[in-house]
Design a protein around this motif. Sequence first.
Motif, PDB file in Angstrom:
ATOM      1  N   LEU A  14      40.683  18.589  59.727  1.00 59.80           N
ATOM      2  CA  LEU A  14      40.609  17.316  59.015  1.00 59.80           C
ATOM      3  C   LEU A  14      39.919  16.242  59.844  1.00 59.80           C
ATOM      4  N   LEU A  16      39.312  11.697  59.559  1.00 62.17           N
ATOM      5  CA  LEU A  16      39.630  10.451  58.867  1.00 62.17           C
ATOM      6  C   LEU A  16      38.381   9.581  58.827  1.00 62.17           C
ATOM      7  N   VAL A  74      40.918  11.143  53.792  1.00 63.79           N
ATOM      8  CA  VAL A  74      41.126  12.385  54.537  1.00 63.79           C
ATOM      9  C   VAL A  74      40.106  13.398  54.034  1.00 63.79           C
ATOM     10  N   GLN A  76      38.365  17.288  54.377  1.00 66.82           N
ATOM     11  CA  GLN A  76      38.418  18.659  54.860  1.00 66.82           C
ATOM     12  C   GLN A  76      37.072  19.301  54.541  1.00 66.82           C
ATOM     13  N   THR A  83      44.424  10.577  51.187  1.00 63.89           N
ATOM     14  CA  THR A  83      44.366   9.386  52.032  1.00 63.89           C
ATOM     15  C   THR A  83      45.457   9.434  53.093  1.00 63.89           C
ATOM     16  N   ALA A  84      45.171   8.856  54.234  1.00 66.06           N
ATOM     17  CA  ALA A  84      46.142   8.677  55.319  1.00 66.06           C
ATOM     18  C   ALA A  84      46.185   7.191  55.628  1.00 66.06           C
ATOM     19  N   VAL A 100      50.892   9.779  54.234  1.00 60.63           N
ATOM     20  CA  VAL A 100      49.849  10.767  53.941  1.00 60.63           C
ATOM     21  C   VAL A 100      50.022  11.230  52.501  1.00 60.63           C
ATOM     22  N   ALA A 115      47.244  15.614  59.351  1.00 59.83           N
ATOM     23  CA  ALA A 115      46.837  14.231  59.073  1.00 59.83           C
ATOM     24  C   ALA A 115      47.800  13.232  59.709  1.00 59.83           C
TER      25      ALA A 115
END
Length: 278
Positions: A14, A16, A74, A76, A83-84, A100, A115
Motif C-alpha cells: 500500500l 498513501l 489508500v 494498492q 482512505t486512511a 482506515v 494502512a
Amino acid sequence: MSTPHHDYPKGPRLSLREFRPDDLLLWQRIAGDPLVAAHTPWPALSTPDTAGAWLAETARMAQAQPRRSFYLGVEQYDALIGTATLDILSFPHRQGEIGVYLRPDRWAEGLGTEAARLLLELAFSRLELHRVQATFDPRNLGGQRVAEHIKMRPEGVLLDRYLIAGQWQDRAMYAITLPEWRGLGRQSNASPLSNVTFEGAAEEPLIGAPAAEEPSAADASPVAEEPLVGTTVSGEEMKAEASASAEPAGHDDAEPQMLTAQIVTQQIEVVEILPREP
C-alpha cells in the motif's frame, strides 16, 4: 509538524497519497457502499455531489496551516481502494486519532493493518505525536483486530460518540503512545492524588481527606521535591494562620484536615488547607 503532500510512508502493498479530483466517481462508489458507510463517522456518500463535497472539504483541510487533518487515499498497485485518516486532536499535547476505511473486496487481507501501521509511522515519525487513538463501532470486530495487531490498548467505550443519520453510535477506543510504539512499554506517572480518598456532596466534588495519617498543616512545610502550587500567601499571613491554629498542651489531636482542590487548565492546583467543618 508539516509533511509534504508527496512524502508519505509506504508499505509492501500500500501507499498513501492526497486525494485528486479524478478520484470522485471511484471514491463515491467506495464511500457510498453501505458496508463501508456502516463504519465511517460520516453518512454514506451516496451521490457524486456528496462525494465531491467531501473531497472539496478534504482539499480545504489539507491547505490549513498548521494542518490538523490528513484524509489520504489508500492505493494498492496504483488503484484507489479506500482512505486512511489522521486527525491531530491537540498540538500542545501531541494527540491524534486514526481511521482506515477500505472497500469490502479488500477486507480480510491484512490491508487495514498495513494502512494503520503507515498512519502510526506518519503520526509518530513524521509529525512527532505522543499518543494516537482509534475509535470504532464496538460491533466492528475487524476494527478491533486491526487495533490489536498494531499493539493498541483498549481504553473503554465512548457512549453516543457520533450522531449519524439520526442515530447515536458508540465507539470503542484503543490507543498507543510513542514509547509503546517504539517497544519501550507503557510509561506512566503516578497520580499526585493517589493517596487521597474523595468525599462530599455534589456541590463539593473535589473535597477529600488524606487516606493515611498526614502531618498537621501547621507543622508541614513544602520541600523542593514536593512543591505546593497554588495561591501566594505572605509571611505575615502564614504566621497569623499558625497562631490561630495552635492548640493548648494536652489538647486532643486536631481534627483531620481537608484538602480542597480545584481543576485548572492542564493541572490540579492545591489552593489552601482548611479545617473540617463541624
